[in-house]
Design an enzyme around this catalytic site. Structure first.
Site, PDB file in Angstrom:
ATOM      1  N   GLY A   1     -83.273 -27.313 -68.291  1.00 16.19           N
ATOM      2  CA  GLY A   1     -84.686 -28.333 -68.652  1.00 16.19           C
ATOM      3  C   GLY A   1     -85.304 -28.415 -70.395  1.00 16.19           C
TER       4      GLY A   1
ATOM      5  CG  ASP B   1     -83.826 -40.098 -64.124  1.00  9.79           C
ATOM      6  OD1 ASP B   1     -84.269 -41.332 -64.433  1.00  9.79           O
ATOM      7  OD2 ASP B   1     -83.128 -39.532 -63.525  1.00  9.79           O
TER       8      ASP B   1
ATOM      9  CE  LYS C   1     -83.917 -40.522 -67.589  1.00 10.51           C
ATOM     10  NZ  LYS C   1     -82.429 -40.708 -67.462  1.00 10.51           N
TER      11      LYS C   1
ATOM     12  CB  VAL D   1     -82.854 -38.771 -73.662  1.00 12.60           C
ATOM     13  CG1 VAL D   1     -83.101 -40.599 -74.173  1.00 12.60           C
ATOM     14  CG2 VAL D   1     -83.445 -38.612 -72.405  1.00 12.60           C
TER      15      VAL D   1
ATOM     16  NE  ARG E   1     -78.763 -26.922 -70.816  1.00  8.67           N
ATOM     17  CZ  ARG E   1     -79.257 -27.580 -69.596  1.00  8.67           C
ATOM     18  NH1 ARG E   1     -80.706 -28.473 -70.215  1.00  8.67           N
ATOM     19  NH2 ARG E   1     -78.673 -27.435 -68.372  1.00  8.67           N
TER      20      ARG E   1
HETATM   21  P1  IMP Z   1     -84.791 -36.386 -60.880  1.00  9.13           P
HETATM   22  O1  IMP Z   1     -84.985 -35.016 -60.134  1.00  9.13           O
HETATM   23  O2  IMP Z   1     -84.555 -37.480 -61.034  1.00  9.13           O
HETATM   24  O3  IMP Z   1     -86.673 -37.353 -61.920  1.00  9.13           O
HETATM   25  O4  IMP Z   1     -84.568 -35.673 -62.827  1.00  9.13           O
HETATM   26  C1  IMP Z   1     -84.772 -34.376 -63.103  1.00  9.13           C
HETATM   27  C2  IMP Z   1     -83.847 -33.896 -63.846  1.00  9.13           C
HETATM   28  O5  IMP Z   1     -82.710 -34.344 -63.657  1.00  9.13           O
HETATM   29  C3  IMP Z   1     -84.206 -32.966 -64.737  1.00  9.13           C
HETATM   30  O6  IMP Z   1     -84.953 -32.277 -64.589  1.00  9.13           O
HETATM   31  C4  IMP Z   1     -82.909 -33.126 -65.971  1.00  9.13           C
HETATM   32  O7  IMP Z   1     -82.503 -31.920 -65.768  1.00  9.13           O
HETATM   33  C5  IMP Z   1     -82.265 -34.237 -65.278  1.00  9.13           C
HETATM   34  N1  IMP Z   1     -82.381 -36.078 -65.641  1.00  9.13           N
HETATM   35  C6  IMP Z   1     -82.504 -37.202 -65.598  1.00  9.13           C
HETATM   36  N2  IMP Z   1     -82.689 -37.787 -66.907  1.00  9.13           N
HETATM   37  C7  IMP Z   1     -82.044 -37.253 -68.009  1.00  9.13           C
HETATM   38  C8  IMP Z   1     -81.391 -37.098 -69.046  1.00  9.13           C
HETATM   39  O8  IMP Z   1     -81.716 -39.023 -69.467  1.00  9.13           O
HETATM   40  N3  IMP Z   1     -80.867 -36.629 -69.414  1.00  9.13           N
HETATM   41  C9  IMP Z   1     -80.519 -35.700 -69.703  1.00  9.13           C
HETATM   42  N4  IMP Z   1     -81.176 -35.003 -68.366  1.00  9.13           N
HETATM   43  C10 IMP Z   1     -81.887 -35.468 -67.479  1.00  9.13           C
HETATM   44 MG    MG Z   2     -80.184 -31.150 -66.352  1.00  8.58          MG
END
Ligand code: IMP
Ligand code: MG
Length: 181
Positions: A43, A101, A129, A151, A163
């Protein structure tokens, strides 16, 4: 691709203006230190390319690859696919990711890097977020804060698509539902 968006949150010019400011701040903060950037694949790649070219400092770059997401739902567990090969002990590390996230990804990576005793670890994300996190993470550099919506664009994907969108937007809910999340 843009027709798949419910609405655009940040267009390309807005993102680039924000990166100018973020890069200036990072360059100022690290002006006397060598930076080791560890980017979280996949990402962060678009952000990485645009941000690092705005930082006129000597720096080292490596990658970590993890996955926690399957479509638009976090599976809640993290799988390491590739681990940074750079020795970061005694180094100033800047962890770079597309979005914060649940916090699971960055908290787990930070923990893993900390075992190798870097001089410092800071975190930079393009998006944060607004929601309650599973793991607490306070990024040092944030591009934009957004509501808790899914998103895509500018590196962010839905099932590896979108992407390459130059802007960031909210994906239409019917598209997420149609493919079963
Ligand atoms: P976390 O471990 O839940 O904080 O998520 C982090 C990873 O989830 C990010 O590096 C993204 O790759 C993916 N992610 C979280 N939210 C989104 C979103 O709204 N769109 C796309 N990818 C997301
Ligand atoms: Mg991702």
């Amino acid at each position: 691709m843009q027709a798949d968006l419910d609405r655009i949150l940040f267009d390309e010019a807005t993102i680039h203006r924000r990166l100018d400011a973020l890069a200036a701040k990072i360059s100022q903060d690290y002006r006397n230190r060598e930076l080791t950037v560890i980017a979280v694949l996949n990402g962060s790649v678009i952000l990485l390319a645009d941000l690092l070219r705005r930082i006129p400092l000597p720096l080292r770059l490596d990658f970590i690859s993890v996955s926690s997401y399957d479509g638009a739902e976090s599976r809640g567990e993290l799988v390491f696919r590739q681990i940074s090969r750079l020795d970061v002990s005694g180094r100033h590390v800047l962890l770079l990711d597309d979005i914060l996230d649940s916090g699971l990804t960055l908290a787990t990576i930070r923990e893993k890097l900390a075992t190798t005793e870097p001089a410092s670890i800071r975190i930079c994300v393009l998006l944060e977020k607004e929601k309650t996190r599973v793991r607490p993470v306070e990024p040092d550099y944030i591009g934009f804060r957004i509501a808790d919506e899914f998103v895509v664009g500018y590196g962010l994907d839905f099932k590896e698509r979108y992407r390459n969108l130059p802007c960031i937007g909210v994906l239409r809910k019917d598209l997420i539902a149609a493919t079963g999340g």
